[in-house]
Design a protein around this motif. Sequence first.
Motif, PDB file in Angstrom:
ATOM      1  N   GLY A 141      28.831  45.997  51.994  1.00  0.00           N
ATOM      2  CA  GLY A 141      27.662  45.287  52.513  1.00  0.00           C
ATOM      3  C   GLY A 141      27.586  45.237  54.024  1.00  0.00           C
ATOM      4  O   GLY A 141      26.579  44.761  54.581  1.00  0.00           O
ATOM      5  N   ALA A 142      28.619  45.740  54.733  1.00  0.00           N
ATOM      6  CA  ALA A 142      28.599  45.715  56.196  1.00  0.00           C
ATOM      7  C   ALA A 142      27.478  46.605  56.718  1.00  0.00           C
ATOM      8  O   ALA A 142      27.232  47.698  56.211  1.00  0.00           O
ATOM      9  CB  ALA A 142      29.940  46.188  56.748  1.00  0.00           C
ATOM     10  N   THR A 161      18.475  49.406  60.928  1.00  0.00           N
ATOM     11  CA  THR A 161      19.673  48.763  60.387  1.00  0.00           C
ATOM     12  C   THR A 161      20.158  49.586  59.206  1.00  0.00           C
ATOM     13  O   THR A 161      19.375  49.932  58.314  1.00  0.00           O
ATOM     14  CB  THR A 161      19.378  47.327  59.929  1.00  0.00           C
ATOM     15  N   THR A 162      21.434  49.899  59.206  1.00  0.00           N
ATOM     16  CA  THR A 162      21.974  50.785  58.187  1.00  0.00           C
ATOM     17  C   THR A 162      23.360  50.324  57.739  1.00  0.00           C
ATOM     18  O   THR A 162      24.068  49.662  58.504  1.00  0.00           O
ATOM     19  CB  THR A 162      22.089  52.222  58.745  1.00  0.00           C
ATOM     20  N   PRO A 163      23.760  50.638  56.514  1.00  0.00           N
ATOM     21  CA  PRO A 163      25.151  50.393  56.120  1.00  0.00           C
ATOM     22  C   PRO A 163      26.090  51.171  57.042  1.00  0.00           C
ATOM     23  O   PRO A 163      25.737  52.238  57.557  1.00  0.00           O
ATOM     24  CB  PRO A 163      25.215  50.918  54.684  1.00  0.00           C
ATOM     25  N   GLY A 188      30.167  52.752  45.605  1.00  0.00           N
ATOM     26  CA  GLY A 188      31.615  52.535  45.579  1.00  0.00           C
ATOM     27  C   GLY A 188      32.414  52.990  46.771  1.00  0.00           C
ATOM     28  O   GLY A 188      33.571  52.572  46.941  1.00  0.00           O
ATOM     29  N   LEU A 189      31.854  53.843  47.616  1.00  0.00           N
ATOM     30  CA  LEU A 189      32.656  54.428  48.693  1.00  0.00           C
ATOM     31  C   LEU A 189      33.177  53.384  49.678  1.00  0.00           C
ATOM     32  O   LEU A 189      34.356  53.403  50.051  1.00  0.00           O
ATOM     33  CB  LEU A 189      31.845  55.499  49.434  1.00  0.00           C
ATOM     34  N   ASP A 192      36.153  51.508  48.330  1.00  0.00           N
ATOM     35  CA  ASP A 192      37.354  52.333  48.272  1.00  0.00           C
ATOM     36  C   ASP A 192      37.937  52.559  49.666  1.00  0.00           C
ATOM     37  O   ASP A 192      39.157  52.531  49.862  1.00  0.00           O
ATOM     38  CB  ASP A 192      37.039  53.676  47.616  1.00  0.00           C
ATOM     39  N   VAL A 193      37.063  52.773  50.629  1.00  0.00           N
ATOM     40  CA  VAL A 193      37.526  52.970  52.005  1.00  0.00           C
ATOM     41  C   VAL A 193      38.154  51.696  52.539  1.00  0.00           C
ATOM     42  O   VAL A 193      39.192  51.719  53.206  1.00  0.00           O
ATOM     43  CB  VAL A 193      36.353  53.423  52.898  1.00  0.00           C
ATOM     44  N   ASP A 194      37.528  50.561  52.250  1.00  0.00           N
ATOM     45  CA  ASP A 194      38.071  49.282  52.716  1.00  0.00           C
ATOM     46  C   ASP A 194      39.450  49.026  52.119  1.00  0.00           C
ATOM     47  O   ASP A 194      40.372  48.574  52.815  1.00  0.00           O
ATOM     48  CB  ASP A 194      37.108  48.152  52.353  1.00  0.00           C
ATOM     49  N   ALA A 195      39.621  49.331  50.831  1.00  0.00           N
ATOM     50  CA  ALA A 195      40.931  49.157  50.197  1.00  0.00           C
ATOM     51  C   ALA A 195      41.974  50.082  50.822  1.00  0.00           C
ATOM     52  O   ALA A 195      43.137  49.703  50.990  1.00  0.00           O
ATOM     53  CB  ALA A 195      40.822  49.425  48.699  1.00  0.00           C
ATOM     54  N   ARG A 196      41.549  51.288  51.180  1.00  0.00           N
ATOM     55  CA  ARG A 196      42.481  52.215  51.817  1.00  0.00           C
ATOM     56  C   ARG A 196      42.893  51.719  53.184  1.00  0.00           C
ATOM     57  O   ARG A 196      44.056  51.865  53.591  1.00  0.00           O
ATOM     58  CB  ARG A 196      41.838  53.604  51.948  1.00  0.00           C
ATOM     59  N   ARG A 197      41.992  51.090  53.908  1.00  0.00           N
ATOM     60  CA  ARG A 197      42.352  50.531  55.215  1.00  0.00           C
ATOM     61  C   ARG A 197      43.351  49.386  55.069  1.00  0.00           C
ATOM     62  O   ARG A 197      44.236  49.218  55.913  1.00  0.00           O
ATOM     63  CB  ARG A 197      41.101  50.039  55.943  1.00  0.00           C
TER      64      ARG A 197
END
Length: 283
Positions: A141-142, A161-163, A188-189, A192-197
């Motif tokens: 949602g960022a 304004t964009t994700p 979902g991307l 998944d990226v946030d979890a990887r960080r």
Amino acid sequence: MPVINPRSAWAIDRPPKTEPNEEDVRFLIVHHSASHNGHSGSDAPAILRDFYDFHTGPSRGWADIAYNFLIDVDGGIWEGRAGSIEGPVAGDATGGNQGFTQLVCLIGNFDGAGPSPDALASLVELMAWLAERYDISTAPGAEVSFVSRGSNLHTAGAEVTTPTITGHRTMSQTSCPGTQLNGYVVAGLSADVDARRVSFAASTTTSTAPSTTTTAPTTTTTVPTTTTTASPSTSSATTRPPTTPPLTSGEGDLSGPGWVSGATVVVVTLGGLLVWRHRRMSR
């Protein structure tokens, strides 16, 4: 940083036609090449040369291959536009790319089929690294805002304004990055990226346990001194006391085991003179 094949691994005799321009990176865009599927990782260098020739040719007229990074079907990551590994470089293919993004392109056409699991895994890895590098929020949602520099979707000067992780179609009138891939980008991307960080942070945090020093008490054990007194001789000869009685380790310490009672002559040597003392010892 994930393993990235440098530009030199594919760009034989294909230098950038102008100096790269740096960007103010605020978000990341996903593309697909819309080229045929069914390639292998070993085909990637030749495919990238074809992209370069098309992008810099008369049809497009761009300064270099359009994308900062590309990912092949086997999950290989390739540096595209010159300088992208070293830092933020402006790309093309998004109406001038708005000047605020880095472009990642998956090789293939993902309108009817989805990317391979290896390609998606590398997409997550690369996006996580880029987001960390440029301090881009990847929370689901960022969003981020910028002033458009002009595209066929957003006119120059428009507030957009964009994700923070989005597909090409949010910047231009296009079906890119394909229906199948765009569905994953939207749904979902980012998660998944946030979890990887988060796993990046966990792997680089060193937990130092407090140092504990235990000093064992020093114990000194004193072994009692034992003096053994020889038994009197049973010889029929006359027994005489020795001229100098043997000293024991208890000499001078009258609390220790003593000599037998009786008169004893002690010889003490002082500066070469013999001094005779008569002491009477008892237990």
